[in-house]
Design an enzyme around this catalytic site. Structure first.
Site, short mmCIF file in Angstrom:
data_model
loop_
_atom_site.label_atom_id
_atom_site.label_comp_id
_atom_site.label_asym_id
_atom_site.label_seq_id
_atom_site.Cartn_x
_atom_site.Cartn_y
_atom_site.Cartn_z
N TYR A 1 -15.29 -10.98 -0.08
CA TYR A 1 -15.92 -9.68 -0.38
C TYR A 1 -17.23 -9.87 -1.16
O TYR A 1 -18.22 -9.17 -0.91
CB TYR A 1 -14.95 -8.78 -1.15
N ARG B 1 0.82 -1.22 0.00
CA ARG B 1 0.00 0.00 0.00
C ARG B 1 0.85 1.27 0.00
O ARG B 1 0.46 2.30 0.58
CB ARG B 1 -0.95 0.03 1.19
N ASP C 1 -6.73 -2.05 -7.58
CA ASP C 1 -7.29 -2.67 -6.38
C ASP C 1 -7.65 -4.12 -6.72
O ASP C 1 -8.00 -4.42 -7.86
CB ASP C 1 -8.54 -1.93 -5.91
N ARG D 1 -6.26 12.42 -5.62
CA ARG D 1 -7.53 11.79 -5.23
C ARG D 1 -8.62 12.84 -4.95
O ARG D 1 -9.82 12.54 -5.04
CB ARG D 1 -7.23 10.95 -4.00
N ARG E 1 -3.17 6.93 0.79
CA ARG E 1 -3.65 8.13 1.50
C ARG E 1 -2.67 8.77 2.46
O ARG E 1 -2.83 9.92 2.82
CB ARG E 1 -4.94 7.78 2.26
O1 CP3 Z 1 0.27 0.84 -3.28
C1 CP3 Z 1 -0.26 -0.26 -3.45
O2 CP3 Z 1 -0.12 -1.21 -2.66
C2 CP3 Z 1 -1.06 -0.49 -4.70
C3 CP3 Z 1 -2.46 -0.29 -4.63
C4 CP3 Z 1 -3.39 -1.20 -3.84
C5 CP3 Z 1 -4.62 -0.73 -3.32
N1 CP3 Z 1 -5.31 -1.79 -2.82
C6 CP3 Z 1 -5.06 0.67 -3.37
C7 CP3 Z 1 -6.15 1.12 -2.50
C8 CP3 Z 1 -3.32 -2.57 -3.57
C9 CP3 Z 1 -2.21 -3.56 -3.85
C10 CP3 Z 1 -4.56 -2.92 -2.93
C11 CP3 Z 1 -4.88 -4.30 -2.52
C12 CP3 Z 1 -6.11 -4.54 -1.74
N2 CP3 Z 1 -7.33 -3.95 -1.89
C13 CP3 Z 1 -6.23 -5.55 -0.77
C14 CP3 Z 1 -5.13 -6.52 -0.36
C15 CP3 Z 1 -4.14 -5.92 0.55
C16 CP3 Z 1 -4.62 -5.69 1.94
O3 CP3 Z 1 -4.62 -4.52 2.36
O4 CP3 Z 1 -4.99 -6.65 2.62
C17 CP3 Z 1 -7.54 -5.51 -0.27
C18 CP3 Z 1 -8.12 -6.39 0.81
C19 CP3 Z 1 -8.24 -4.48 -0.99
C20 CP3 Z 1 -9.66 -4.07 -0.85
C21 CP3 Z 1 -9.80 -2.68 -0.40
N3 CP3 Z 1 -9.52 -1.58 -1.17
C22 CP3 Z 1 -10.24 -2.23 0.86
C23 CP3 Z 1 -10.64 -3.13 2.01
C24 CP3 Z 1 -10.22 -0.83 0.82
C25 CP3 Z 1 -10.73 0.12 1.88
C26 CP3 Z 1 -9.95 0.11 3.10
C27 CP3 Z 1 -8.68 0.86 2.92
O5 CP3 Z 1 -7.61 0.41 3.39
O6 CP3 Z 1 -8.75 1.96 2.37
C28 CP3 Z 1 -9.73 -0.44 -0.45
C29 CP3 Z 1 -9.48 0.95 -0.93
C30 CP3 Z 1 -8.12 1.27 -1.43
N4 CP3 Z 1 -7.33 0.47 -2.18
C31 CP3 Z 1 -7.43 2.52 -1.22
C32 CP3 Z 1 -6.21 2.42 -1.90
C33 CP3 Z 1 -5.16 3.49 -2.03
C34 CP3 Z 1 -7.97 3.74 -0.48
C35 CP3 Z 1 -8.90 4.42 -1.41
C36 CP3 Z 1 -9.02 5.90 -1.22
O7 CP3 Z 1 -8.23 6.65 -1.81
O8 CP3 Z 1 -9.97 6.29 -0.53
#
Ligand code: CP3
Length: 354
Positions: free
Chosen positions: A162, A38, A87, A51, A42
């Site tokens: 999910y 990640r 994502d 964003r 943010r």
């Molecule tokens: O930098 C990186 O790692 C690349 C981008 C990336 C995102 N999500 C961007 C993201 C990657 C590799 C993911 C994987 C992801 N997404 C996973 C597996 C990794 C983990 O954390 O366990 C999962 C379970 C998700 C599903 C997901 N996406 C959730 C549960 C959420 C909301 C909770 C959270 O942490 O924000 C997201 C949103 C998300 N994915 C954001 C980002 C940058 C935040 C979105 C925003 O800008 O509001």
């Protein structure tokens, strides 16, 4: 084996930094490479700025913006690998699920997948037709990057939770209910996600991804006997289908210490570790595989000297690894000060011998 003197490999690394790929292959490196799960997100004001003008899904579907935010942690924090900005749930949308992101809540699937009829409605999509923006982002990034690019997908079990729960969950009632009362339906759903993931990751490899990570964020809720039946075989099938590309595959089962011996049989080249296990103990159990991890993401909040000391200890614990890629034990938390991430990157580089 060191092919060239250290000064020359360092010069080559300065032009095209392949330290991460070498560590994945268990080859000798001049220092331990680091990236953070990640790492684009943010906690970076530069991400917030991009964003601010678009929704998260719009961002994911705009290759130019995805390139911009993927590059941010490379330029600002000096990471040794980039991870494609996207994502894991983008593929679920491509399969036909309605996906929404609600501010302060996270991902939501308003229509869940708990019966035969809904599972039958999901398709196995052609990734170049349904997610061309992902492949375009990869192609554009490869032109820009001087560090390797990691593509990724969610593991089928994690994606299934999910779809079945309709979003994030704490108890996973619906998922386990389906596993234990309708195993055939559960396997049918897993088959469809697996087939889709194979095509999706193969397309990412063809577009230019140099390594692929499979995120199994929720594997840790399973008993080992259930992980063996309901999750692992699908990961094994995906990894087998990727062998033709000859690029490193990383399997990260979050909260997976009790599943480690099973995860080693996934076929992955690199085993991702969360922070709940001592990395030295894990190294003894993974055989000739590389390890990735595993500092507690919240340890980034330590004062500088304590953080550096803790990183030094972790590097030392991992010294017998057949390749170590430094990472967090899970994603970086959104309120982490970026300066703290930078301290960690510099500490890893310096203490491991740069
Ligand atoms: O930098 C990186 O790692 C690349 C981008 C990336 C995102 N999500 C961007 C993201 C990657 C590799 C993911 C994987 C992801 N997404 C996973 C597996 C990794 C983990 O954390 O366990 C999962 C379970 C998700 C599903 C997901 N996406 C959730 C549960 C959420 C909301 C909770 C959270 O942490 O924000 C997201 C949103 C998300 N994915 C954001 C980002 C940058 C935040 C979105 C925003 O800008 O509001």
């Amino acid at each position: 084996m060191q092919l060239y003197p250290k000064e020359i490999t360092k010069k080559i690394d300065d032009i095209m930094n392949e330290t991460f790929l070498k560590a994945c292959r268990g080859e000798k490196t001049n220092y331990t490479p680091i990236w953070m799960m990640r790492q684009a997100g943010r906690y970076l004001p530069e991400y917030q700025k991009v964003r601010g003008n678009v929704t998260f899904l719009e961002l994911c579907k705009s290759p130019e913006l995805c390139v911009e935010v993927t590059l941010q942690p490379i330029d600002l924090l000096n990471m040794d690998a980039a991870i494609l900005f996207s994502d894991i749930l983008i593929l679920m949308e491509a399969m036909g699920a309605t996906l929404e992101f609600h501010e302060g809540v996270g991902p939501v699937f308003p229509k869940t997948f708990r019966d035969e009829e809904s599972v039958d409605r999901l398709r196995v999509p052609d990734p170049d037709d349904t997610t061309p923006f992902v492949m375009e982002t990869i192609r554009l990034l490869r032109k820009e990057l001087k560090v390797p690019l990691i593509g990724f997908a969610g593991a089928p079990f994690t994606c299934a939770t999910y779809l079945i729960e309709g979003g994030s969950s704490k108890v996973f009632w619906e998922t386990k209910k389906m596993m234990f009362t309708s195993p055939e339906l559960f396997h049918k759903l897993m088959d469809k996600i697996t087939e889709s993931t194979i095509l999706y990751l193969q397309a990412q490899a063809r577009a230019g991804a140099q390594a692929l990570q499979i995120f199994d964020s929720w594997a840790g809720i399973l008993a080992p006997c259930d992980f063996s039946v309901f999750a692992l075989p699908y990961v094994q099938k995906i990894i087998k289908s990727l062998q033709q590309f000859d690029i490193p595959i990383i399997y990260f089962a979050n909260n997976g210490a009790t599943l480690l011996d099973l995860s080693v049989t996934s076929g992955a080249d690199v085993i991702g570790l969360d922070w709940r296990i001592n990395i030295g103990d894990a190294v003894k159990r993974v055989g000739k595989k590389a390890v990735q991890g595993n500092i507690d993401p919240f340890a980034l909040l330590l004062p500088k000297d304590a953080l550096r000391e803790r990183i030094g200890r972790l590097l030392d614990d991992a010294k017998d690894a057949h390749g170590h890629i430094f990472n967090l034990g899970h994603g970086i938390h959104q309120f982490t000060p970026p300066e703290q991430a930078r301290i960690a990157v510099d500490a890893v580089h310096e203490l491991s011998g740069r």
